[in-house]
Design a protein around this motif. Structure first.
Motif, PDB file in Angstrom:
ATOM      1  N   VAL A 130       0.854  -1.177   0.000  1.00  0.00           N
ATOM      2  CA  VAL A 130       0.000   0.000   0.000  1.00  0.00           C
ATOM      3  C   VAL A 130       0.896   1.234   0.000  1.00  0.00           C
ATOM      4  O   VAL A 130       1.847   1.313   0.788  1.00  0.00           O
ATOM      5  N   ILE A 131       0.599   2.190  -0.875  1.00  0.00           N
ATOM      6  CA  ILE A 131       1.259   3.502  -0.860  1.00  0.00           C
ATOM      7  C   ILE A 131       0.188   4.531  -0.505  1.00  0.00           C
ATOM      8  O   ILE A 131      -0.756   4.743  -1.264  1.00  0.00           O
ATOM      9  N   ALA A 132       0.319   5.148   0.663  1.00  0.00           N
ATOM     10  CA  ALA A 132      -0.680   6.093   1.174  1.00  0.00           C
ATOM     11  C   ALA A 132      -0.074   7.497   1.175  1.00  0.00           C
ATOM     12  O   ALA A 132       0.867   7.771   1.926  1.00  0.00           O
ATOM     13  N   VAL A 133      -0.619   8.372   0.339  1.00  0.00           N
ATOM     14  CA  VAL A 133      -0.093   9.728   0.172  1.00  0.00           C
ATOM     15  C   VAL A 133      -1.023  10.721   0.877  1.00  0.00           C
ATOM     16  O   VAL A 133      -2.197  10.839   0.531  1.00  0.00           O
ATOM     17  N   SER A 134      -0.505  11.393   1.887  1.00  0.00           N
ATOM     18  CA  SER A 134      -1.262  12.415   2.634  1.00  0.00           C
ATOM     19  C   SER A 134      -2.596  11.901   3.150  1.00  0.00           C
ATOM     20  O   SER A 134      -3.624  12.575   3.015  1.00  0.00           O
ATOM     21  N   LEU A 160       3.978   2.204   2.405  1.00  0.00           N
ATOM     22  CA  LEU A 160       4.756   3.433   2.278  1.00  0.00           C
ATOM     23  C   LEU A 160       3.839   4.596   2.617  1.00  0.00           C
ATOM     24  O   LEU A 160       2.846   4.836   1.931  1.00  0.00           O
ATOM     25  N   LEU A 161       4.161   5.310   3.677  1.00  0.00           N
ATOM     26  CA  LEU A 161       3.387   6.471   4.113  1.00  0.00           C
ATOM     27  C   LEU A 161       4.120   7.729   3.663  1.00  0.00           C
ATOM     28  O   LEU A 161       5.262   7.964   4.055  1.00  0.00           O
ATOM     29  N   VAL A 162       3.457   8.533   2.839  1.00  0.00           N
ATOM     30  CA  VAL A 162       4.049   9.737   2.253  1.00  0.00           C
ATOM     31  C   VAL A 162       3.397  10.958   2.881  1.00  0.00           C
ATOM     32  O   VAL A 162       2.175  11.117   2.839  1.00  0.00           O
ATOM     33  N   LEU A 163       4.225  11.839   3.465  1.00  0.00           N
ATOM     34  CA  LEU A 163       3.721  13.001   4.183  1.00  0.00           C
ATOM     35  C   LEU A 163       4.419  14.273   3.719  1.00  0.00           C
ATOM     36  O   LEU A 163       5.576  14.236   3.281  1.00  0.00           O
TER      37      LEU A 163
END
Length: 350
Positions: free
Chosen positions: A171-175, A264-267
């Motif tokens: 999972v790629i979670a963006v904002s 992957l958590l993108v902040l």
């Protein structure tokens, strides 16, 4: 959740057309080159609950596969399959890692049937599961290397899907936000600060918010909401019903149920929509440490566009036109490509 669009692409395209006309054929050639991607795009249709959903399958430039697959989950708003072309740099980065990308226009957008404002987050999760199943059925897709990419409002969809489909590879979670109500208050206060609202304006905005929440909890119809709140900032009837279906959304239980799905958590450092500290704290608390990778971009906005471009129409337009890959914060595209390469190699968080 109210999302600031990743990029005002429709407005930019108008600006872009004007600039091309002004700058002439040479500029037009440069624009064409910069907006050509190492991809093969195929228009597709996914059938779900008796409705056709229009979409794009973006395959690597060469090869017969089977390729891994990234299924896109949009944020808020009427988003089409390409997000007005905003997704193409991402698709290209994923293609370099050996992955195809599948993105569907929301119901009622493009040629997709239905109305996205009629959906709950559970509805969106079921739709995403249908897209995953469709992808796994294709001979050019490796069904063991299928995962999700989602931004903003997708933060309430991605964990649901991952909790229900234990075979997802990543999972790629963006904002993403975690709690709808907590996020809404953060967003309101951040925008009030950004606009330098007076104390009186802040009190009035908070009063309107509390009235709105009370009416939502009471299940009030739109007419009652309109009479109590009204004004130019009031929601439409369709939006009122959408929020009524979803304002209790909280991703915590689904995050707990994701198990060890590599995430992957993108902040972003300039996020007015999401309290990134709250999101990171929650993800670290609920996900196994060896499954979570966090990437933080201090000079990015909620959409991961460079902060120096936000609110600057001419530089933003020129960048979108002449160097669209440079819209994003430095490292954003490369970091996601590397994450997928590690996942393909069987590695977890890094």
């Amino acid at each position: 959740m109210r999302q600031r669009n990743a990029s005002p692409r429709r407005r930019l395209l108008v600006w872009a057309t004007a600039l091309v006309l002004l700058l002439g054929v040479g500029a037009g050639t440069a624009v064409t080159w910069q907006n050509t991607y190492a991809l093969r795009e195929e228009r597709v249709t996914v059938r779900h609950e008796g409705r056709d959903l229009d979409g794009v399958l973006a395959l690597p430039e060469s090869g017969e596969g089977p390729f891994g697959l990234v299924v896109f989950v949009h944020g808020d708003g009427p988003v089409d399959a390409t997000h007005d072309t905003f997704y193409r740099p991402l698709w290209e980065a994923f293609a370099r890692a050996g992955y195809a990308s599948l993105s569907l226009s929301k119901p009622g957008v493009g040629d997709s049937e239905g109305d996205w404002l009629d959906q709950s987050m559970d509805d969106r999760a079921e739709e995403t599961l249908a897209a995953v199943s469709w992808g796994r059925a294709r001979p050019d897709i490796d069904g063991h290397r299928v995962g999700l990419w989602g931004a903003s409002q997708a933060g309430w969809v991605l964990p649901k899907v991952a909790a229900r489909d234990g075979a997802l590879r990543f999972v790629i979670a963006v904002s993403p936000a975690v709690d709808w109500l907590r996020q809404g208050r953060y967003n309101l206060m951040a925008e009030l600060r950004e606009s330098e609202a007076t104390p009186g304006e802040t009190r009035e905005a908070l009063r309107r918010r509390e009235t709105t929440l009370r009416l939502l909890r009471e299940g009030a119809d739109f007419e009652r909401y309109r009479d109590a709140v009204g004004g130019p900032q009031a929601m439409t009837a369709e939006r009122w019903r959408f929020v009524g279906r979803n304002f209790r959304s909280n991703a915590s239980a689904d995050l707990r149920s994701m198990g060890g799905t590599p995430t992957l958590l993108v902040l972003a450092g300039h996020d007015l929509n999401v309290d990134v500290t709250d999101t990171e704290t929650t993800y670290r608390r609920l996900l196994p440490p060896d499954s979570l990778t966090v990437r933080y971009y201090p000079d990015a906005t909620h959409s991961l566009v460079r902060n120096d471009l936000e609110g600057e129409p001419v530089p933003l337009t020129l960048t979108a036109l002449l160097a669209p890959r440079q819209l994003f914060a430095p490292g954003f595209l490369d970091d996601q490509q590397r994450f997928l390469e590690r996942v393909s190699d069987g590695e977890g968080a890094a």
